[in-house]
Write a protein that holds these residues in place. Sequence first.
Motif, mmCIF file in Angstrom:
data_model
loop_
_atom_site.group_PDB
_atom_site.id
_atom_site.type_symbol
_atom_site.label_atom_id
_atom_site.label_comp_id
_atom_site.label_asym_id
_atom_site.label_seq_id
_atom_site.Cartn_x
_atom_site.Cartn_y
_atom_site.Cartn_z
ATOM 1 N N HIS A 156 40.110 36.129 34.239
ATOM 2 C CA HIS A 156 40.554 36.335 35.620
ATOM 3 C C HIS A 156 40.814 35.018 36.351
ATOM 4 O O HIS A 156 41.100 35.026 37.556
ATOM 5 C CB HIS A 156 39.523 37.158 36.386
ATOM 6 N N GLY A 157 40.675 33.897 35.665
ATOM 7 C CA GLY A 157 40.979 32.602 36.260
ATOM 8 C C GLY A 157 40.116 32.272 37.464
ATOM 9 O O GLY A 157 38.892 32.464 37.439
ATOM 10 N N ALA A 158 40.755 31.805 38.555
ATOM 11 C CA ALA A 158 40.031 31.397 39.756
ATOM 12 C C ALA A 158 39.253 32.560 40.361
ATOM 13 O O ALA A 158 38.139 32.379 40.879
ATOM 14 C CB ALA A 158 41.003 30.829 40.784
ATOM 15 N N ALA A 159 39.821 33.766 40.300
ATOM 16 C CA ALA A 159 39.127 34.938 40.832
ATOM 17 C C ALA A 159 37.848 35.208 40.036
ATOM 18 O O ALA A 159 36.815 35.603 40.604
ATOM 19 C CB ALA A 159 40.043 36.156 40.785
ATOM 20 N N GLY A 160 37.915 34.983 38.723
ATOM 21 C CA GLY A 160 36.730 35.153 37.893
ATOM 22 C C GLY A 160 35.661 34.131 38.227
ATOM 23 O O GLY A 160 34.468 34.455 38.283
ATOM 24 N N MET A 161 36.085 32.886 38.478
ATOM 25 C CA MET A 161 35.128 31.834 38.832
ATOM 26 C C MET A 161 34.459 32.132 40.165
ATOM 27 O O MET A 161 33.246 31.943 40.320
ATOM 28 C CB MET A 161 35.843 30.485 38.878
ATOM 29 N N LEU A 162 35.235 32.605 41.132
ATOM 30 C CA LEU A 162 34.664 32.957 42.433
ATOM 31 C C LEU A 162 33.676 34.115 42.292
ATOM 32 O O LEU A 162 32.588 34.090 42.884
ATOM 33 C CB LEU A 162 35.774 33.337 43.415
ATOM 34 N N THR A 163 34.045 35.108 41.491
ATOM 35 C CA THR A 163 33.151 36.243 41.266
ATOM 36 C C THR A 163 31.842 35.791 40.633
ATOM 37 O O THR A 163 30.751 36.217 41.035
ATOM 38 C CB THR A 163 33.833 37.287 40.365
ATOM 39 N N LEU A 164 31.936 34.907 39.642
ATOM 40 C CA LEU A 164 30.757 34.364 38.978
ATOM 41 C C LEU A 164 29.865 33.634 39.973
ATOM 42 O O LEU A 164 28.638 33.831 39.992
ATOM 43 C CB LEU A 164 31.208 33.423 37.864
ATOM 44 N N PHE A 165 30.469 32.794 40.797
ATOM 45 C CA PHE A 165 29.714 32.041 41.801
ATOM 46 C C PHE A 165 29.004 32.984 42.772
ATOM 47 O O PHE A 165 27.805 32.810 43.063
ATOM 48 C CB PHE A 165 30.653 31.111 42.565
ATOM 49 N N ILE A 166 29.703 33.992 43.277
ATOM 50 C CA ILE A 166 29.113 34.927 44.237
ATOM 51 C C ILE A 166 27.973 35.711 43.593
ATOM 52 O O ILE A 166 26.934 35.957 44.217
ATOM 53 C CB ILE A 166 30.174 35.890 44.797
ATOM 54 N N ARG A 167 28.131 36.080 42.339
ATOM 55 C CA ARG A 167 27.041 36.785 41.654
ATOM 56 C C ARG A 167 25.824 35.874 41.487
ATOM 57 O O ARG A 167 24.684 36.344 41.504
ATOM 58 C CB ARG A 167 27.520 37.293 40.291
ATOM 59 N N GLY A 168 26.071 34.570 41.335
ATOM 60 C CA GLY A 168 24.961 33.621 41.301
ATOM 61 C C GLY A 168 24.270 33.516 42.643
ATOM 62 O O GLY A 168 23.039 33.442 42.731
ATOM 63 N N VAL A 169 25.060 33.521 43.719
ATOM 64 C CA VAL A 169 24.502 33.489 45.075
ATOM 65 C C VAL A 169 23.634 34.717 45.324
ATOM 66 O O VAL A 169 22.479 34.624 45.763
ATOM 67 C CB VAL A 169 25.630 33.414 46.134
ATOM 68 N N LEU A 170 24.192 35.889 45.035
ATOM 69 C CA LEU A 170 23.462 37.137 45.277
ATOM 70 C C LEU A 170 22.191 37.217 44.430
ATOM 71 O O LEU A 170 21.154 37.718 44.883
ATOM 72 C CB LEU A 170 24.375 38.327 44.969
ATOM 73 N N CYS A 171 22.281 36.699 43.211
ATOM 74 C CA CYS A 171 21.116 36.713 42.330
ATOM 75 C C CYS A 171 19.943 35.979 42.950
ATOM 76 O O CYS A 171 18.853 36.539 43.095
ATOM 77 C CB CYS A 171 21.470 36.088 40.983
ATOM 78 N N ASN A 172 20.165 34.722 43.350
ATOM 79 C CA ASN A 172 19.011 33.965 43.829
ATOM 80 C C ASN A 172 18.626 34.336 45.249
ATOM 81 O O ASN A 172 17.524 34.004 45.699
ATOM 82 C CB ASN A 172 19.230 32.461 43.715
ATOM 83 N N TRP A 173 19.481 35.003 45.963
ATOM 84 C CA TRP A 173 19.064 35.615 47.227
ATOM 85 C C TRP A 173 17.928 36.600 46.931
ATOM 86 O O TRP A 173 16.899 36.598 47.593
ATOM 87 C CB TRP A 173 20.261 36.314 47.864
ATOM 88 N N MET A 174 18.126 37.419 45.908
ATOM 89 C CA MET A 174 17.111 38.408 45.556
ATOM 90 C C MET A 174 15.908 37.773 44.860
ATOM 91 O O MET A 174 14.756 38.072 45.168
ATOM 92 C CB MET A 174 17.726 39.485 44.652
ATOM 93 N N VAL A 175 16.169 36.883 43.896
ATOM 94 C CA VAL A 175 15.068 36.291 43.135
ATOM 95 C C VAL A 175 14.162 35.456 44.039
ATOM 96 O O VAL A 175 12.929 35.545 43.967
ATOM 97 C CB VAL A 175 15.606 35.438 41.969
ATOM 98 N N SER A 176 14.750 34.659 44.917
ATOM 99 C CA SER A 176 13.937 33.853 45.832
ATOM 100 C C SER A 176 13.208 34.724 46.841
ATOM 101 O O SER A 176 12.111 34.389 47.281
ATOM 102 C CB SER A 176 14.814 32.824 46.555
ATOM 103 N N THR A 177 13.806 35.850 47.194
ATOM 104 C CA THR A 177 13.096 36.811 48.036
ATOM 105 C C THR A 177 11.852 37.305 47.307
ATOM 106 O O THR A 177 10.794 37.505 47.908
ATOM 107 C CB THR A 177 14.008 37.991 48.408
ATOM 108 N N GLY A 178 11.971 37.483 45.990
ATOM 109 C CA GLY A 178 10.808 37.875 45.198
ATOM 110 C C GLY A 178 9.739 36.809 45.184
ATOM 111 O O GLY A 178 8.541 37.103 45.283
#
Length: 283
Positions: A156-178
């Motif tokens: 998905h090119g740049a869109a794939g990279m942005l999606t990957l980055f956002i999923r990383g953001v959302l992940c540590n939002w939850m993990v750090s909340t834990g």
Amino acid sequence: MSYVNPPEFVTKMIDAGEAKVFMSTRDTVIRAYMAGAILALAAAFAVTITVQTGNALVGAILFPVGFCMLYLLGFDLLTGVFTLAPLALIDKRPGVTVRSVLRNWGLVFVGNFAGALTVALMMAITFTFAFTVDPNEIGVRLGEIGSDRTVGYADHGAAGMLTLFIRGVLCNWMVSTGVVAAMMSTSVPGKVIGMWMPILVFFYMGFEHSVVNMFLFPSGLMLGGDFSVADYLVWNEIPTMVGNLVGGLAFVGLTLYSTHARTGATLARPVAEKAKAVEKVRA
């Protein structure tokens, strides 16, 4: 009462960040190694359950057992120190510098990766009878995960990279909340319950966790996944780490710090004005 009020647990967050920054190299690496290994075992456990039951929710419900174990044992994940260590710097704790925070992050990364890689090799051996037969169905699934979450983004090119980055953001939002939720209680059951909920959310939603991926992708490469080391680094690990840093620090560390450790000015009328208001009401 086992519940800890926000101003108190935010102070504990800053104290924890300071302690991690000043921890010896030996202790930092050992604790990070064990954290990476335990989380990797939990990931292997969750994938096994998902393959055997055909239900990803069951795997997600049980995955947090690894996170709870490593936290209660006092081990460190990169995602956690991304959030906690900078708070000691922002709070201007004596001796805490940008260099010391980066040192902590670097050592934890090395320890986490070594621990996850050790378990990846062990699990690959168990799935292939020491590489003498083809991978079993769990090993095949690990290879597919590696391909889907590297080449799958690259397609998905740049869109794939942005999606990957956002999923990383959302992940540590939850993990750090834990991580923070564990500080909200002084009892073991309270800590476990607090940690379990956000970790379940991150895993079931398929968000990208840099340390979990340190297990999944080396495992996938060992088990015949159709992707390369370069694919793993460029199309997963590096963007995921950046996303994890932003998510944990921006949405957990800084928000809690700014409103509970450095609160805004209290908007309150002087006592005399309150008294006059009361008298007028009575009149």
